[in-house]
Design an enzyme around this catalytic site. Structure first.
Site, PDB file in Angstrom:
ATOM      1  N   SER A   1       0.038  66.503  27.676  1.00 20.40           N
ATOM      2  CA  SER A   1      -0.371  66.134  29.136  1.00 20.40           C
ATOM      3  C   SER A   1      -2.028  65.720  29.060  1.00 20.40           C
ATOM      4  O   SER A   1      -2.536  66.196  28.005  1.00 20.40           O
ATOM      5  CB  SER A   1       0.036  66.897  30.036  1.00 20.40           C
ATOM      6  OG  SER A   1      -0.934  66.404  31.320  1.00 20.40           O
TER       7      SER A   1
ATOM      8  N   TYR B   1      -3.682  75.354  33.724  1.00 20.18           N
ATOM      9  CA  TYR B   1      -2.634  74.430  33.253  1.00 20.18           C
ATOM     10  C   TYR B   1      -3.203  73.667  32.035  1.00 20.18           C
ATOM     11  O   TYR B   1      -2.422  73.371  30.878  1.00 20.18           O
ATOM     12  CB  TYR B   1      -2.010  73.480  34.094  1.00 20.18           C
ATOM     13  CG  TYR B   1      -1.056  72.433  33.859  1.00 20.18           C
ATOM     14  CD1 TYR B   1       0.273  72.652  33.472  1.00 20.18           C
ATOM     15  CD2 TYR B   1      -1.495  71.011  33.573  1.00 20.18           C
ATOM     16  CE1 TYR B   1       1.335  71.703  33.153  1.00 20.18           C
ATOM     17  CE2 TYR B   1      -0.616  70.075  33.289  1.00 20.18           C
ATOM     18  CZ  TYR B   1       0.628  70.412  33.042  1.00 20.18           C
ATOM     19  OH  TYR B   1       1.674  69.446  32.420  1.00 20.18           O
TER      20      TYR B   1
HETATM   21  N1  LIG Z   1       5.561  65.433  35.433  1.00 17.08           N
HETATM   22  C1  LIG Z   1       4.108  65.150  35.125  1.00 17.08           C
HETATM   23  O1  LIG Z   1       3.459  64.694  35.903  1.00 17.08           O
HETATM   24  C2  LIG Z   1       3.884  65.403  33.734  1.00 17.08           C
HETATM   25  C3  LIG Z   1       2.800  65.024  33.266  1.00 17.08           C
HETATM   26  C4  LIG Z   1       2.385  64.987  32.167  1.00 17.08           C
HETATM   27  C5  LIG Z   1       2.847  66.254  31.320  1.00 17.08           C
HETATM   28  N2  LIG Z   1       4.167  66.631  31.667  1.00 17.08           N
HETATM   29  C6  LIG Z   1       4.564  67.541  30.977  1.00 17.08           C
HETATM   30  O2  LIG Z   1       6.199  67.270  30.596  1.00 17.08           O
HETATM   31  C7  LIG Z   1       7.056  68.326  30.632  1.00 17.08           C
HETATM   32  C8  LIG Z   1       8.315  68.015  31.413  1.00 17.08           C
HETATM   33  O3  LIG Z   1       7.715  67.676  32.699  1.00 17.08           O
HETATM   34  P1  LIG Z   1       8.578  67.577  34.031  1.00 17.08           P
HETATM   35  O4  LIG Z   1       8.006  66.325  34.900  1.00 17.08           O
HETATM   36  O5  LIG Z   1      10.046  67.083  33.619  1.00 17.08           O
HETATM   37  O6  LIG Z   1       9.012  69.002  34.657  1.00 17.08           O
HETATM   38  P2  LIG Z   1      10.311  69.572  35.397  1.00 17.08           P
HETATM   39  O7  LIG Z   1      11.208  68.783  35.887  1.00 17.08           O
HETATM   40  O8  LIG Z   1       9.544  70.529  36.239  1.00 17.08           O
HETATM   41  O9  LIG Z   1      10.644  70.407  34.225  1.00 17.08           O
HETATM   42  C9  LIG Z   1      10.297  71.476  33.586  1.00 17.08           C
HETATM   43  C10 LIG Z   1      11.375  72.336  33.105  1.00 17.08           C
HETATM   44  O10 LIG Z   1      10.904  73.378  32.453  1.00 17.08           O
HETATM   45  C11 LIG Z   1      11.648  74.452  32.766  1.00 17.08           C
HETATM   46  N3  LIG Z   1      11.036  75.869  32.792  1.00 17.08           N
HETATM   47  C12 LIG Z   1       9.895  76.351  33.454  1.00 17.08           C
HETATM   48  N4  LIG Z   1       9.506  77.411  33.061  1.00 17.08           N
HETATM   49  C13 LIG Z   1      10.594  77.808  32.013  1.00 17.08           C
HETATM   50  C14 LIG Z   1      10.702  79.047  31.221  1.00 17.08           C
HETATM   51  N5  LIG Z   1       9.795  80.269  31.349  1.00 17.08           N
HETATM   52  N6  LIG Z   1      11.728  79.083  30.364  1.00 17.08           N
HETATM   53  C15 LIG Z   1      12.535  78.324  30.341  1.00 17.08           C
HETATM   54  N7  LIG Z   1      12.449  76.917  30.987  1.00 17.08           N
HETATM   55  C16 LIG Z   1      11.179  76.904  31.741  1.00 17.08           C
HETATM   56  C17 LIG Z   1      12.236  74.261  34.362  1.00 17.08           C
HETATM   57  O11 LIG Z   1      13.539  74.920  34.441  1.00 17.08           O
HETATM   58  P3  LIG Z   1      13.497  76.035  35.702  1.00 17.08           P
HETATM   59  O12 LIG Z   1      14.562  75.405  36.456  1.00 17.08           O
HETATM   60  O13 LIG Z   1      14.101  77.234  35.109  1.00 17.08           O
HETATM   61  O14 LIG Z   1      12.300  76.252  36.496  1.00 17.08           O
HETATM   62  C18 LIG Z   1      12.297  72.868  34.024  1.00 17.08           C
HETATM   63  O15 LIG Z   1      13.601  72.774  33.966  1.00 17.08           O
HETATM   64  C19 LIG Z   1       6.127  69.572  31.021  1.00 17.08           C
HETATM   65  O16 LIG Z   1       5.820  70.401  29.843  1.00 17.08           O
HETATM   66  C20 LIG Z   1       5.073  68.858  31.657  1.00 17.08           C
HETATM   67  O17 LIG Z   1       3.947  70.058  31.766  1.00 17.08           O
HETATM   68  C21 LIG Z   1       4.338  66.497  33.069  1.00 17.08           C
END
Ligand SMILES: NC(=O)c1ccc[n+]([C@@H]2O[C@H](COP(=O)([O-])OP(=O)(O)OC[C@H]3O[C@@H](n4cnc5c(N)ncnc54)[C@H](OP(=O)(O)O)[C@@H]3O)[C@@H](O)[C@H]2O)c1
Ligand SMILES: Cc1cc2nc3c(=O)[nH]c(=O)nc-3n(C[C@H](O)[C@H](O)[C@H](O)COP(=O)(O)OP(=O)(O)OC[C@H]3O[C@@H](n4cnc5c(N)ncnc54)[C@H](O)[C@@H]3O)c2cc1C
Lengths: 500, 253
Positions: B146, B159
């Site tokens: 990120s 974060y």
């Molecule tokens: N969205 C953004 O703006 C953005 C920007 C830059 C980077 N990113 C990065 O891209 C990645 C995906 O983001 P996203 O938007 O797809 O987020 P998301 O929809 O919230 O998905 C994150 C996933 O991680 C899982 N997770 C959280 N804690 C966990 C744990 N302890 N063990 C196993 N699984 C766990 C969550 O599952 P649960 O249902 O179990 O919580 C969820 O399915 C992340 O690493 C995020 O930091 C996101």
């Protein structure tokens, strides 16, 4: 039975290497061993291969035990033979396992001039073989579009040439071969003596064992020149008509289609057909040395081409020039290299497609499915693939070996850069069309077929699996191609459906 | 096996309900017969997400239990996942939590939670997975970093630190995989308008989950190893990294 020694005993220590096929796609890492068949008389042309047998046995033992592979490529993921790597896709690579580089096994152990046969190590190239036998008045019975393939690779792919409609494919001229099976034994296989092992190996993509030596029937020739009729043809229907009408008058026939030509000139082509020239056809100077064979040394394409170096414009310009340069109708003499192996003049020409590489797509559909050929050419030309020429040819009867590619009908082959947008869907669509017409794609060229279409394309697949399993009971022979297409095992049973 | 056009036949998703992970699965356009194993904490959330992802009917999807923070269980988990899939062509690792910066500043346990999820647990799992891919001699790993990991910022440094760690880890792991047949794709999205950022004001050059998915799919099929999304943020990242701290601090946000 030989005692199990470490794999490193074969020739020299295994070298981890990234390997791809000629198309330079999907690199994977394997431990490469290179038996060099020392002088021992153990087997015709194969030297003393006990080290290789040990490697097969060691791998077989680990595979059978189900042990998890270590962190370096090694015996737990099986073995596959590799020749000169001229198959386009992943047939001669084995991710995480062992690849047996056969190219040092080049010894010619017998030439029978009266019978016109030769016996040599499976790593001998057709290039080397031609240099040996042409001065003696013989040519290879089948040559692909490059001389840089090995006898073992030619048999494992059951390769075809421009003479398939007359002479059949490579294995039809193989009188015998030595095969190291999955138990490390070497058996001598003849079509009559061991028809099952023969059928499993001809076209069997190295998965029935390692071919160590081959006895081949040669074609007697009086000169090393080709008499070639060249015709420029304005469109696909006319081309197929001319080929169907008169191919049988020639031993060799092939057409090159410009897939970038559209509209009225869609399918415009240059048709070349010919035969070995007789001595009295040669000009006086050439007639003094009628069997001369001295292909020019190769230029090497530098490894600096970006993926976009070949675009539609540059390829279109090339194709246009090539078409205009061809005579409307002409008969002349050509060298073997010019007629059969035009691309061999430039070594490593596959680099012009850049780091992403390219795929070659080749299919055959039965006679009567001309419409399928037309649809395929139309789709490829509509997709504006920046392809150099596509090759169209008519096959004669097949030989019934279950994975042998040639079958009576039309075969079309072309190169396409791997980065072309929409390529996955385009080729999947063509696969369905081809399978629906009773046709198939060529595994030696394949790098992306969907496994579920394999059985429809190769109705003998189950039979081949049975024959193969007898030669390799533990499943030691495996390649990336085999894994990708579940060739030896059949499709994996998927995990249970969840939430849908 | 991965095919010549980047097609994967089997995919393991660490963070099986992730929005970016599912956008990636959709963009990959898996062919009939492909198998997907979703790993995460909530089978229901993953099953619902898989249904939403609209994969082709002949793509098989299953789920398995994996908690990034359970580092003791990772080796066994990875072994089981690889055994279930046979060959693993592609590992997507989008698991992560944004957490609450303010809470983390007063409740270090929450900060630990963020770090353990985003960096410690994920990186440990990736190490086990990378070892198995090495053994296989082929495969692609996708790590979601990120822009927040680029520099420490007042607004989200807890974060951000987790992502900085993950980013450095992934870059190094990718380098260590050179020549092994395994490739690591490090995705660096800017601000993504999605579930994780719902209700937050969008930063400049914001992107979408779809755009991230498409960029990852293109990288998997091609040769790219570092993938900023949108592509234009690549140079911005460079500038941000080079800015003197005094100036960087005065930037809004
Ligand atoms: N969205 C953004 O703006 C953005 C920007 C830059 C980077 N990113 C990065 O891209 C990645 C995906 O983001 P996203 O938007 O797809 O987020 P998301 O929809 O919230 O998905 C994150 C996933 O991680 C899982 N997770 C959280 N804690 C966990 C744990 N302890 N063990 C196993 N699984 C766990 C969550 O599952 P649960 O249902 O179990 O919580 C969820 O399915 C992340 O690493 C995020 O930091 C996101
Ligand atoms: C420019 C060009 C033109 C071509 N034209 C034609 C053509 O006209 N017709 C045609 O049929 N093909 C053609 N081909 C394809 C080529 O003929 C086949 O792929 C051939 O098998 C390559 O031989 P190789 O020695 O390079 O084998 P590799 O590519 O190294 O291996 C091919 C297969 O053979 C197996 N194999 C190799 N050696 C052995 C062995 N000793 N024992 C057991 N198995 C072995 C491998 O496991 C693998 O499955 C062409 C290829 C190129 C690059």
């Amino acid at each position: 039975m030989a005692e199990v020694r470490p794999v490193a005993d074969v020739g020299r220590a295994p070298v981890p290497r990234l390997l791809t096929g000629w198309g330079r796609t999907a690199p994977t890492r394997a431990a490469v061993i290179a038996p060099d068949g020392p002088a021992g008389p153990a087997r015709a042309g194969s030297g003393d291969l006990s080290g290789l047998a040990d490697a097969v046995l060691a791998s077989s033992a680990v595979v059978a035990s189900g042990a998890v592979a270590g962190s370096r490529p090694g015996p737990a993921r099986g073995l596959i033979a590799r020749g000169l790597g001229r198959s386009y896709g992943d047939a001669a690579q084995n991710a995480g396992g062992t690849v047996v580089d056969m190219t040092a096994l080049t010894r010619v152990t017998a030439i029978d001039l009266a019978a016109g046969t030769v016996t040599a190590g499976a790593g001998l190239s057709l290039d080397a073989l031609m240099r040996i036998v042409l001065p003696l008045g013989f040519f290879v019975p089948v040559t692909p579009g490059t001389r840089y393939v090995t006898l073992g690779g030619a048999l494992a792919s059951d390769i075809h040439g421009k003479n398939h409609h007359v002479d059949g494919s490579f294995s039809d001229h193989v009188l015998a071969f030595d095969l190291m099976t999955g138990t490390g034994e070497i058996i001598t296989v003849t079509p009559g003596g061991a028809p099952d092992a023969f059928a499993a190996t001809a076209g069997g993509m190295g998965l029935s064992g390692i071919v160590t030596a081959v006895t081949l029937r040669l074609l007697p020739v009086a000169t090393s020149r080709m008499r070639v009729d060249t015709e420029r043809v304005g469109g696909l229907d006319e081309l197929m008509g001319r080929m169907a009408a008169r191919d049988d008058d020639y031993r060799y026939s092939v057409a090159w289609i410009d897939t970038l030509a559209r509209g009225a000139s869609m399918g415009r082509a240059v048709l070349t057909r010919g035969d070995h020239a007789a001595p009295d056809e040669l000009p006086a100077k050439a007639a003094r040395d009628p069997l001369r064979f001295a292909p020019h040394p190769r230029l090497v394409a530098p490894d600096v081409f970006p993926s976009r170096a070949l675009n539609r414009l540059s390829v279109r310009a090339f194709n246009e020039l090539w078409y205009r340069r061809a005579p409307v109708r002409h008969t002349g003499l050509e060298s073997i290299a010019t007629f059969f192996h035009p691309l061999d003049g430039v070594g490593d020409w596959n680099r012009v497609y850049g780091p992403r590489g390219f795929v070659q797509y080749q299919f055959v559909v039965p006679f009567g499915a001309e419409e399928t050929v037309r649809t395929a050419v139309t789709r490829l030309s509509d997709a504006r693939c920046p392809s150099f020429l596509a090759v169209l040819k008519r096959f004669g009867p097949g030989n019934g070996h279950p994975l042998s590619f040639p079958a009576p009908g039309w075969t079309l082959a072309l190169d396409i850069p791997a980065g072309l947008p929409g390529l996955v869907g385009l080729l999947d669509g063509l696969d369905e069309l081809v399978a629906g017409a009773g046709g198939r794609v060529y595994l030696s060229k394949d790098s992306r077929l969907r496994p579920d279409l394999l059985a429809a394309m190769y109705p003998g697949l189950d039979r081949w699996r049975e024959l193969r399993a007898k030669l390799d009971p533990t499943g030691v022979f495996v390649s990336d191609l085999a894994r990708r297409l579940a060739l030896t095992t059949g499709p994996a049973v998927g995990p249970p459906l969840a939430g849908r | 096996m991965n095919d010549a056009l980047g097609g994967a036949q089997s995919v393991l998703v660490l963070g099986g309900a992730s929005e970016l992970g599912l956008a990636t699965l959709r963009a990959l356009d898996l062919r009939p017969g492909a198998r997907v194993l979703l790993a995460g904490r909530s089978p229901e959330a993953m099953a619902a997400a898989a249904a939403e992802a609209g994969l082709a009917p002949s793509v098989t999807v299953s789920t398995t239990n994996w908690d990034a923070r359970d580092t003791a269980g990772h080796e066994a988990f990875v072994e089981k996942a690889f055994a279930e899939l046979g060959e693993v062509d592609l590992v997507l690792a989008p698991a992560g939590i944004l957490g609450d910066q303010q809470r983390a500043e007063t409740d270090p346990a929450h900060a630990v939670d963020i770090w353990e999820t985003n960096f410690v647990g994920l990186a440990a799992t990736l190490l086990s997975a990378a070892a198995r891919l090495r053994t296989q001699g082929h495969g692609v790993l996708v790590v979601y970093s990120s822009v927040a990991g680029l520099r420490g910022r007042k607004a989200n440094f807890v974060y951000g630190a987790s992502k900085a760690g993950l980013d450095a880890f992934a870059e190094g792991l990718g380098a260590s995989l050179a020549g092994t047949g395994v490739r690591l794709v490090l995705v660096r999205p800017g601000f993504v308008r999605g579930r994780m950022t719902a209700g937050m004001p969008a930063a400049p050059m914001a992107t979408t989950p779809e755009a991230v998915g498409a960029a990852v799919a293109a990288a998997v099929a091609g040769r790219a190893e570092i993938v900023p999304v949108p592509r234009a943020v690549g140079p911005v990242f460079l500038v941000l990294r080079a800015l003197p701290a005094k100036i960087f601090r005065r930037l809004p946000g």
